[in-house]
Design a protein around this motif. Structure first.
Motif, PDB file in Angstrom:
ATOM      1  N   PHE A  61       4.735   6.037  -4.822  1.00 41.30           N
ATOM      2  CA  PHE A  61       6.104   6.513  -4.200  1.00 41.30           C
ATOM      3  C   PHE A  61       6.852   7.485  -4.920  1.00 41.30           C
ATOM      4  O   PHE A  61       7.350   8.217  -4.465  1.00 41.30           O
ATOM      5  CB  PHE A  61       6.968   5.040  -4.007  1.00 41.30           C
ATOM      6  N   CYS A  86      -0.135  11.341  -4.507  1.00 40.75           N
ATOM      7  CA  CYS A  86       1.057  11.299  -3.635  1.00 40.75           C
ATOM      8  C   CYS A  86       0.888  10.256  -2.554  1.00 40.75           C
ATOM      9  O   CYS A  86       2.009   9.397  -2.040  1.00 40.75           O
ATOM     10  CB  CYS A  86       1.079  12.664  -2.951  1.00 40.75           C
ATOM     11  N   ALA A  87      -0.215   9.948  -2.227  1.00 38.67           N
ATOM     12  CA  ALA A  87      -0.298   8.886  -0.938  1.00 38.67           C
ATOM     13  C   ALA A  87      -0.094   7.589  -1.702  1.00 38.67           C
ATOM     14  O   ALA A  87       0.331   6.595  -0.913  1.00 38.67           O
ATOM     15  CB  ALA A  87      -1.903   9.209  -0.603  1.00 38.67           C
ATOM     16  N   ASN A  88      -0.513   7.371  -2.906  1.00 40.83           N
ATOM     17  CA  ASN A  88      -0.521   5.914  -3.432  1.00 40.83           C
ATOM     18  C   ASN A  88       0.809   5.928  -4.146  1.00 40.83           C
ATOM     19  O   ASN A  88       1.214   4.387  -4.171  1.00 40.83           O
ATOM     20  CB  ASN A  88      -1.748   5.821  -4.409  1.00 40.83           C
ATOM     21  N   TRP A 128      -3.975  12.360  -3.429  1.00 40.10           N
ATOM     22  CA  TRP A 128      -4.448  11.183  -3.747  1.00 40.10           C
ATOM     23  C   TRP A 128      -3.287  10.192  -4.355  1.00 40.10           C
ATOM     24  O   TRP A 128      -2.666   9.215  -4.233  1.00 40.10           O
ATOM     25  CB  TRP A 128      -5.650  10.734  -4.308  1.00 40.10           C
ATOM     26  N   ARG A 130       5.274  10.811  -4.843  1.00 36.67           N
ATOM     27  CA  ARG A 130       5.765  11.601  -3.612  1.00 36.67           C
ATOM     28  C   ARG A 130       7.241  12.038  -3.534  1.00 36.67           C
ATOM     29  O   ARG A 130       7.424  12.925  -2.898  1.00 36.67           O
ATOM     30  CB  ARG A 130       5.437  10.534  -2.585  1.00 36.67           C
ATOM     31  N   SER A 140       7.912  10.880   3.912  1.00 36.22           N
ATOM     32  CA  SER A 140       8.222  10.685   5.386  1.00 36.22           C
ATOM     33  C   SER A 140       9.457   9.990   5.667  1.00 36.22           C
ATOM     34  O   SER A 140      10.213   9.591   4.788  1.00 36.22           O
ATOM     35  CB  SER A 140       7.116   9.548   5.985  1.00 36.22           C
ATOM     36  N   GLU A 191       0.792  -1.274  -0.197  1.00 32.63           N
ATOM     37  CA  GLU A 191       0.123   0.051  -0.019  1.00 32.63           C
ATOM     38  C   GLU A 191       0.938   1.314  -0.002  1.00 32.63           C
ATOM     39  O   GLU A 191       1.753   1.481   0.971  1.00 32.63           O
ATOM     40  CB  GLU A 191      -0.816   0.034   1.323  1.00 32.63           C
ATOM     41  N   GLY A 192       0.558   2.262  -1.015  1.00 33.61           N
ATOM     42  CA  GLY A 192       1.268   3.404  -0.829  1.00 33.61           C
ATOM     43  C   GLY A 192       2.762   3.104  -1.441  1.00 33.61           C
ATOM     44  O   GLY A 192       3.349   4.470  -1.591  1.00 33.61           O
ATOM     45  N   HIS A 193       3.050   2.237  -1.937  1.00 37.19           N
ATOM     46  CA  HIS A 193       4.422   2.195  -2.624  1.00 37.19           C
ATOM     47  C   HIS A 193       4.392   1.858  -4.214  1.00 37.19           C
ATOM     48  O   HIS A 193       5.150   1.035  -4.829  1.00 37.19           O
ATOM     49  CB  HIS A 193       5.366   1.036  -1.908  1.00 37.19           C
ATOM     50  N   HIS A 194       3.148   2.132  -4.869  1.00 31.84           N
ATOM     51  CA  HIS A 194       3.124   1.864  -6.361  1.00 31.84           C
ATOM     52  C   HIS A 194       3.898   2.692  -7.067  1.00 31.84           C
ATOM     53  O   HIS A 194       4.371   3.674  -6.594  1.00 31.84           O
ATOM     54  CB  HIS A 194       1.635   1.920  -6.696  1.00 31.84           C
ATOM     55  N   ASP A 237      10.050   6.808   4.226  1.00 33.24           N
ATOM     56  CA  ASP A 237      10.416   6.921   2.712  1.00 33.24           C
ATOM     57  C   ASP A 237      11.732   7.253   2.503  1.00 33.24           C
ATOM     58  O   ASP A 237      12.228   6.935   1.723  1.00 33.24           O
ATOM     59  CB  ASP A 237       9.610   8.069   1.996  1.00 33.24           C
TER      60      ASP A 237
END
Lengths: 232, 316
Positions: free
Chosen positions: B118, B114-116, B112, B121, B215, B63-66, B218
């Motif tokens: 990597f 950015c959250a999904n 959205w 972001r 973060s 999750e969140g590292h696509h 990250d």
């Protein structure tokens, strides 16, 4: 000038893209005023102030190199993102680089170095109690310490800019003696043609503004905002 | 997840042995070179591609590292097609162009993404949301990597013992070469750098991290990727590539405590001559054999008089 600052910037490469040659990018010979503004804003900016570039000193000879890279051809479509948000899965949002390949050359500047002379004015968004001296102090402090909001760049983010404050009483950094040629307007002024002055982000459609750039003894004077030399 | 609160600058030092670290599409895939000095180059986008590939490998499906800018086919897309075929619903709208109606909506879309993803972001992405404002500027900025000494690329001719198609085989047969071993042979070409030590600089803005939600975790993943991305990028063209050093300067202040270039100057690279450090522009080096391994170089970090609030983290 009350709130003038001078900033010495240099880097290994720079790419101040000409708007007419932006698919296969070709750099202007000299940093544009809007790029200089971006560098100052990377160090300090608030909506209360707006930076005005006065002149740009060119310290090194103007040299170019070509770099070709694989780039992608598309931007993220907002519609696809929106439908993916609604659907709740990520399918179809990704960009496939090897199916969307564009090879583009960029003609970039080599070893550029400049001194940016600028000042700021309080903008319409400044509060009644806004203090110009405060912003000047913040900028000078940050630039002297090497602090920045984000690392400034010379036209494109892969060409990072090293920066150093030139204190008010200090002399300008020495110009490379090899740069003192007709190329930089030594002897006779050199006409650089029409150059992007800045983009009017406030007006609808964000029109570009131009000015006729000239190099006189290595210095490019930048017309003040609102002057007749700024062409729309 | 709290965003990164400190500014970081990093120096990535990697080397290549008998490989092509980054081909130049303008020069028939010759290793990239600075035409004036013959120093080797590796573009920023090439390094970012490897970071993306590493994260895709190491955090597949997390999750969140696509990864937004992908290489190769997307399996998810295939899965979805299967669902659509079986169930017969899910008619994706085919509007020619969609722009968000309001700034708030554009912000929502950006958040959205950015959250999904990597890479959105981390490096940012240009999204066609609204007029000229749909950009995510990522906190991580990388520069071109440059070899510390001029490189000398070598062209290696290779042969293949097979023809591509029937026509080619016929042509060869017609030439009637009596040696059967050379039948069907095709010549190819490889460009390699016998050895090159490259240095790239990177910048991580804490203020942009705030905006995209990049973060501490990250950052750790990014550093992990920088340290081991070449381990998962083996191919016939690359030869042996390795991250040799990763030196991170962490600033206490989110805006930084020292100019980045002054910190980068603290990493000094020279030739190792019988265990002694020699500057690369030392004239005495002219008689020395060219560098062919990492131990021919010395990397020294000047820790004297470090500006207050700057911490050096040597990851490798």
């Amino acid at each position: 000038m009350a709130f003038g600052i001078r900033l010495h910037v240099r880097g290994r490469n720079a790419l101040f893209t000409r708007p007419e040659l932006k698919v296969e990018r070709v750099s202007y010979d000299v940093m544009t005023p809007s790029a200089a503004r971006g560098i100052l804003e990377a160090i300090h900016w608030k909506p209360a102030i707006s930076w005005v570039i006065d002149r740009i000193h060119v310290l090194e000879p103007i040299r170019f190199q070509s770099i070709r890279r694989n780039e992608v051809g598309h931007k993220a479509p907002a519609g696809a993102i929106k439908s993916a948000m609604k659907r709740g899965d990520l399918a179809g949002v990704q960009l496939l680089v090897d199916e969307d390949r564009q090879q583009r050359a960029a003609t970039v500047l080599v070893n550029p170095a400049y001194v940016i002379e600028a000042h700021f004015t309080l903008s319409a968004r400044a509060g009644a109690d806004e203090n110009a001296g405060k912003h000047l102090d913040i900028f000078n402090r940050r630039a002297a310490r090497g602090q920045c909001f984000h690392q400034p760049c010379l036209g494109a983010r892969e060409f990072a800019a090293d920066f150093a404050l030139v204190p008010p009483d200090a002399p300008l950094p020495a110009r490379n003696p090899q740069a003192e040629t007709a190329d930089l307007g030594f002897g006779t002024p050199r006409d650089l043609g029409l150059m992007l002055w800045d983009i009017d982000h406030a007006a609808p459609g964000r029109p570009s503004m131009f000015f006729r750039a000239r190099l006189v003894d290595g210095v490019m004077e930048v017309p003040a905002p609102g002057s007749a030399e700024v062409l729309r | 997840m709290t965003p990164l609160s400190r500014r970081h600058d990093f120096v990535l030092i990697f080397d290549v042995t008998n490989g092509n670290p980054n081909g130049d599409p303008d020069a028939g895939n010759l290793p990239r070179m600075d035409p004036e000095t013959n120093h080797g180059l590796v573009s920023d986008v090439s390094l970012k591609r490897k970071i993306r590939n590493y994260v895709e490998l190491a955090r597949a499906g997390v999750e969140g590292h696509h990864i937004y800018v992908q290489e190769g086919a997307i399996l998810n897309e295939k899965h979805r097609q299967a669902y659509v075929a079986v169930r017969g619903d899910e008619k994706s709208k085919k509007d020619a162009k969609l722009n968000p109606k309001t700034d708030a909506e554009a912000d929502e879309l950006r958040a959205w993404m950015c959250a999904n993803f990597f890479d959105v972001r981390t490096f940012g992405a240009v999204m066609s949301t609204g007029i000229n404002c749909g950009q995510v500027k990522g906190p991580v900025q990388m520069t071109f990597a440059r070899s510390v000494e001029p490189i000398f690329p070598v062209e290696v001719s290779i042969t293949r013992m097979a023809a591509t198609n029937e026509a080619e085989k016929k042509k060869r047969d017609a030439a009637d070469d009596s040696d059967s071993r050379t039948d069907n042979r095709t010549m190819g070409r490889k460009h390699i750098v016998p050895y090159g030590l490259y240095v790239a600089h990177g910048f991580i803005s804490a203020k942009f991290a705030e905006r995209t939600g990049f973060s501490e975790a990250d950052l750790d993943l990014l550093l992990e990727a920088l340290a081991s991305m070449f381990e998962h990028d083996r191919s016939a063209a690359r030869g042996e590539m390795t991250t040799r050093k990763l030196i991170v300067f962490a600033h206490e202040n989110p805006l930084g405590n020292a100019p980045a270039h002054a910190l980068f100057d603290r990493v000094r690279i020279g030739r190792d001559v019988d265990g002694a450090f020699r500057e690369l522009d030392d004239r005495g080096l002219g008689n020395l054999a060219p560098a062919r391994k990492f131990s021919d170089y010395r990397v020294e970090i000047d820790r004297e008089g470090l500006p207050a609030g700057v911490e050096i983290r040597e990851i490798l």
